[in-house]
Design an enzyme around this catalytic site. Structure first.
Site, short mmCIF file in Angstrom:
data_model
loop_
_atom_site.label_atom_id
_atom_site.label_comp_id
_atom_site.label_asym_id
_atom_site.label_seq_id
_atom_site.Cartn_x
_atom_site.Cartn_y
_atom_site.Cartn_z
N HIS A 91 115.12 -40.65 -4.07
CA HIS A 91 116.65 -41.07 -3.72
C HIS A 91 117.63 -40.18 -3.11
O HIS A 91 118.70 -40.76 -2.91
CB HIS A 91 117.39 -41.47 -5.52
CG HIS A 91 116.81 -42.47 -6.16
ND1 HIS A 91 117.65 -43.73 -6.08
CD2 HIS A 91 115.87 -42.79 -6.94
CE1 HIS A 91 117.00 -44.67 -6.74
NE2 HIS A 91 116.08 -44.26 -7.28
N LYS A 115 133.72 -44.41 -5.96
CA LYS A 115 132.34 -43.77 -6.05
C LYS A 115 132.62 -42.59 -6.49
O LYS A 115 133.63 -42.01 -6.56
CB LYS A 115 131.58 -43.90 -4.84
CG LYS A 115 132.32 -43.32 -3.41
CD LYS A 115 131.42 -43.58 -2.30
CE LYS A 115 131.96 -44.85 -1.54
NZ LYS A 115 130.41 -45.46 -1.20
N ARG A 116 131.41 -41.73 -6.90
CA ARG A 116 131.35 -40.45 -7.45
C ARG A 116 132.22 -39.60 -6.16
O ARG A 116 131.98 -39.91 -5.08
CB ARG A 116 129.98 -39.80 -7.61
CG ARG A 116 129.66 -40.54 -9.02
CD ARG A 116 130.22 -40.09 -10.13
NE ARG A 116 130.28 -38.85 -10.46
CZ ARG A 116 129.33 -38.32 -11.59
NH1 ARG A 116 128.84 -38.94 -12.52
NH2 ARG A 116 129.40 -36.93 -11.58
N LYS A 145 130.03 -37.66 0.42
CA LYS A 145 130.85 -38.86 0.46
C LYS A 145 132.28 -38.97 1.29
O LYS A 145 132.68 -39.96 1.64
CB LYS A 145 130.78 -39.61 -0.89
CG LYS A 145 129.58 -39.78 -1.56
CD LYS A 145 129.80 -40.47 -2.82
CE LYS A 145 128.37 -40.76 -3.81
NZ LYS A 145 127.77 -41.94 -3.37
N THR A 163 124.86 -48.77 -2.93
CA THR A 163 124.96 -50.06 -3.47
C THR A 163 126.59 -50.91 -3.47
O THR A 163 126.41 -51.89 -3.56
CB THR A 163 124.27 -50.21 -4.66
OG1 THR A 163 124.86 -49.38 -5.52
CG2 THR A 163 122.67 -49.96 -4.50
N LYS A 199 128.29 -54.68 -3.06
CA LYS A 199 129.20 -55.50 -3.57
C LYS A 199 130.37 -55.61 -3.02
O LYS A 199 130.91 -56.76 -3.42
CB LYS A 199 129.31 -54.65 -5.05
CG LYS A 199 128.22 -54.25 -5.95
CD LYS A 199 128.29 -53.21 -6.72
CE LYS A 199 126.72 -52.90 -7.43
NZ LYS A 199 126.47 -51.64 -8.12
N1 PLP Z 1 129.54 -46.00 -10.07
C1 PLP Z 1 129.72 -47.27 -10.68
C2 PLP Z 1 130.37 -47.28 -11.77
C3 PLP Z 1 129.30 -48.21 -10.11
O1 PLP Z 1 129.47 -49.58 -10.46
C4 PLP Z 1 128.53 -48.14 -8.67
C5 PLP Z 1 128.22 -49.44 -7.88
O2 PLP Z 1 127.58 -49.51 -7.03
C6 PLP Z 1 128.38 -47.08 -8.14
C7 PLP Z 1 129.02 -45.69 -8.96
C8 PLP Z 1 127.75 -46.75 -6.79
O3 PLP Z 1 128.67 -46.43 -5.64
P1 PLP Z 1 128.24 -46.28 -4.23
O4 PLP Z 1 127.01 -47.12 -3.86
O5 PLP Z 1 129.53 -46.15 -3.47
O6 PLP Z 1 127.81 -44.63 -4.44
#
Ligand code: PLP
Length: 834
Positions: free
Chosen positions: A374, A567-568, A573, A678, A682
């Site tokens: 990952h 996102k985190r 990021k 991901t 969305k």
């Molecule tokens: N955190 C939550 C609560 C999510 O629903 C998602 C959905 O994809 C993520 C993190 C991952 O986000 P990213 O792909 O922007 O890192």
């Protein structure tokens, strides 16, 4: 057969009394009332929304569990190959809405609840998120479970039942404060299986014994902790298949506390052992893309892996097959390196307990496992000190050394001229202290290794695992680009858009064949369709605006462009790039005359996400966003032209509200650092465009939706290394506009400048590892293009519709089909639709 084991008259009695699930509103209401009165011991006079939620969930749970039983019986009866998905994280979110939609009875529940005096939306909101994960990795596992069940694959998830999931985030005076997430008060979705327990051993010593003339290793002594199974039913969409997610909880093996000690007055130590045992599954480690090497974490990993393998082996043994058939019956997927000890544990079971020769056992092991990588971030690659593994798992360390020995012997033979190769690929890193490299162990012990997006899968082959491609050949390495379940992330999160799409795509079939979205493209020029599309987006923005007002007090105009980054929080990021861009926008607006300002497009910049509690820089970024918001949001010169919002406690259920309300979302990691992402998928699937770097799945999203329907900017991954080198060894000039932003922060415009000095120094003086300055100009320019494009609403909507119509590739159903064919070699079991 299974049936023949029960005598005829008894079987008849069971069949006569088979449970029938409700099929209509009256049946549903009866079940709700029954649960309110008998399970919850309440009545119509004290049934509040929580009780209504509980009773509704129990009614659906009863339904799911009859399907769950049938699914498990069918799979046992057919004795098919099963997939086991081992993940330390399952970020499930809420279960009730998903269960109602997947079994196709939400409308019935809505009417039934309404007759009983409740609004279904209010009832759904009572549920606490199951937040057993940090971010993308855990949510991917949850999407995969949905797809596995929907596609009728015999599959189980295995994880840990943390008593505390990811912490709840509060923002106090602009700073993140962490609050424990105790989510198990009442959880109708889990079944405790107090009869399904496994004793897990730690510590102790290894000795050699001769048994039946064979020399065997015995692992003895140490301490035992008990694993107790809790099962969570996973319903597929529009199918009766209901799979299982088994979560292990830890408990002292003697059951209760030590009565002797208690009676002799030693109260404290009488409960100490019990508490120590329960600590193992107590809390989820809150780091995303960072490994800290804590002993308790290693204990968690072994506890979970050993319990799961015991269970898998026990199930295999029921079929009385030969050991060599194990890989024909069992495929185990390792979600990252966290479960890598499973490789060692299976080898241990086969050689030490079942008495198989090493080579036969190793053949079985390597045919069984697949490993998903990952990340290429060095700080996230798992390594464990040899001394710690030796102490906790002495027999496993011996086996790891043996695996390494045989592996290196092969490498030496194949590459006699590359002596350094042995050092580079050894599972044991000869550092001080020596470390076990878990990713290397996972590669050596698996038959397939996959990355999660094309760029990422290419990168692992050319960087961190380069030598392994030489050793094993390129075919061992493959790509499965991540995906998302359209059931939760479109149908559930955005019901009106889902309905509108269904009206133009021949009904709901697109929910199980997402490529059918391509039919939308024919309707791009349909004015009525665009109008309805725009109305739905606006309504979703109104809903988010209300949430913003309720939670932050800030009033935002839903007609503004909603720009979202949730996102985190992580330097890679680059939320810092975003907030510097916001300050740049603010300064530009301030420099304008009122006349000029009137021509500007109003924008709301929305941030959300948790910082790991120990990640100081990430917390500073949150603080800066809030400090900028505090200034900008009350600046009367600016008004609606710019609002800056930080949404507290981002989680799955918030994501379900936020994604449908975005116009543009930000996926702006330094090229080469985000494995896939991901949430990018969305946002596009919900009719929002994205601004992003050429990183992770953004690249494949661009290929699918077309370059004119995405806003790309920034340096490419192949140039990152040279740029970093130049920063360190050459001169590093900061972009002049970024410099102005820094000067403004340093003037104190956004509060105490010292608070943000490390963030600025990282760019100015410490090599700008994440290329914030290098990408700043093109980032600002890309946002100017966003503004221009958004002004032409008709074109904008057309872009959104076109993008959605081309998102079919990104369903997690496609991922699961790819894993099933390329890695697991497993077939679905055909069953009735609902
Ligand atoms: N955190 C939550 C609560 C999510 O629903 C998602 C959905 O994809 C993520 C993190 C991952 O986000 P990213 O792909 O922007 O890192």
């Amino acid at each position: 057969s299974v049936e023949a084991s029960i005598p005829e008259p008894q079987r008849e009695a069971w069949k006569r009394n088979q449970i029938t699930s409700f099929v209509d509103k009256d049946g549903f209401e009866q079940e709700v009332v029954r649960h309110v009165e008998t399970t919850l011991a309440r009545s119509m006079f004290n049934c509040d929304e929580i009780a209504a939620y509980s009773a509704t969930s129990l009614a659906f749970r009863d339904r799911l569990i009859t399907h769950w039983n049938k699914t498990q019986q069918r799979q046992t009866y057919r004795d098919t190959k099963r997939v086991y998905y081992l993940s330390l994280e399952f970020l499930m979110g809420r279960a009730l809405d998903n269960a109602m939609l997947n079994v196709g009875l939400k409308d019935i529940a809505k009417d039934g609840l309404s007759e009983l005096g409740f609004r279904i939306e209010d009832v759904i909101k009572q549920e606490h998120d199951a937040a057993l994960g940090n971010g993308g990795l855990g949510r991917l596992a949850a999407c995969f479970l949905d797809s596995l069940a929907t596609l009728n694959y015999p599959a189980w998830g295995y994880g840990l039942r943390y008593r505390y999931g990811i912490f709840k985030q509060e923002i106090i005076d602009g700073y993140q404060v962490e609050v424990p997430d105790y989510w198990l008060d009442f959880n109708p979705w889990e079944f405790p299986r107090h009869d399904v327990t496994v004793d897990i051993q730690f510590f102790g010593q290894v000795s050699k014994k001769t048994i039946d003339g064979k020399s065997m290793c015995m692992w003895e002594g140490g301490e035992i902790v008990q694993a107790v199974a809790y099962d969570v039913p996973i319903p597929g969409y529009d199918t009766s298949t209901t799979n299982n997610l088994r979560l292990w909880s830890s408990k002292a093996s003697g059951g209760e506390f030590d009565f002797q000690k208690f009676n002799s007055g030693d109260y404290e130590s009488s409960v100490a052992e019990q508490q120590r045992a329960e600590t193992i599954s107590a809390v989820l480690y809150p780091n995303d893309n960072l490994e800290r090497g804590k002993e308790l974490r290693l204990k968690q990993q072994y506890f979970w892996v050993a319990a799961s393998l015991y269970d898998i082996v026990r199930r295999f043994k029921k079929s009385k097959r030969q050991w060599k058939e194990f890989p024909d019956q069992v495929a185990i997927q390792l979600n990252d390196t966290h479960p890598t000890l499973a490789i060692v544990e299976l080898q241990r079971i086969l050689i030490d307990i079942e008495g198989l020769p090493w080579d036969d056992a190793w053949e079985i092991v390597t045919s069984t496992f697949g490993y998903t990588n990952h990340t290429v971030l060095p700080e996230a690659l798992e390594k464990w000190p040899v001394g710690l593994v030796q102490h906790l798992l002495p027999r496993h360390l011996q086996i790891i050394y043996d695996i390494n020995l045989y592996f290196l012997q092969g490498v030496e033979k194949a590459f006699p001229d590359d002596r350094d190769m042995l050092r580079r690929v050894s599972i044991i890193e000869e550092s001080q202290p020596k470390m076990v490299r878990m990713a290397f162990l996972a590669i050596v012990g698996s038959h397939k290794v996959n990355g999660v997006a094309e760029l990422h899968s290419d990168l692992i082959k050319t960087t961190i695992f380069k030598d392994f491609v030489k050793i094993y050949g390129v075919d061992k390495f493959t790509n499965v680009t991540n995906g998302i379940t359209p059931r939760r992330w479109l149908h559930q999160a955005n019901p009106r858009l889902s309905e509108l799409i269904a009206s133009r795509c021949g009904g709901n079939a697109f929910l199980t064949d997402l490529t059918l979205l391509s039919q939308l493209e024919r309707h791009v020029d349909d004015k009525q369709f665009r109008k309805e599309w725009a109305e739905i987006k606006y309504a979703n923005k109104v809903r988010l605006a209300k949430h913003i007002k309720d939670t932050t007090g800030v009033v935002v105009n839903p007609a503004s462009l909603f720009d979202v980054q949730v996102k985190r929080i992580h330097e890679y990021k680059r939320q810092q790039l975003n907030v510097f861009g916001v300050i740049h926008r603010y300064l530009s607006l301030k420099a304008m005359t009122p006349e000029q300002r009137k021509k500007q497009l109003p924008r709301v910049s929305i941030f959300g996400g948790k910082a790991a509690p120990g990640y100081w820089m990430a917390k500073q970024i949150i603080h800066l966003v809030n400090s900028v918001g505090a200034v900008v949001n009350k600046d009367e010169d600016i008004g609606d032209l710019l609002k800056v919002i930080f949404l507290e406690d981002y989680n799955v259920s918030k994501a379900e509200m936020i994604c449908p309300a975005s116009d543009i979302s930000e996926h702006i990691s330094t090229a080469g650092t985000e494995a896939s992402g991901t949430s990018n998928m969305k946002f596009v699937l919900n009719g929002g465009l994205i601004i992003g770097t050429c990183d992770g799945a953004n690249i494949e999203i661009t290929r699918e939706v077309g370059e004119s329907n995405i806003f790309l900017f920034g340096n490419l991954s192949e140039d990152v290394e040279d740029l970093r080198h130049a920063h360190t060894y050459g001169s590093h000039t900061i972009d002049p506009d970024l410099d102005k932003v820094f000067n403004e922060i340093e003037k104190g415009t956004f509060g105490t400048p010292h608070d943000f000095s490390a963030m600025i120094a990282a760019v100015r003086h410490h090599g700008d590892y994440y290329l914030v300055s290098d990408d700043f100009r093109s980032y600002i320019e890309a946002h100017q293009l966003v503004d221009e494009a958004y002004r032409n609403q008709d074109d904008w909507i057309a872009k959104c519709i076109t993008a959605v119509s081309r998102m079919g590739f990104f369903t997690s159903d496609r991922c699961i089909e790819e894993y099933a064919e390329e890695i697991w070699n497993v077939e679905p079991l055909a069953v009735d639709r609902h």
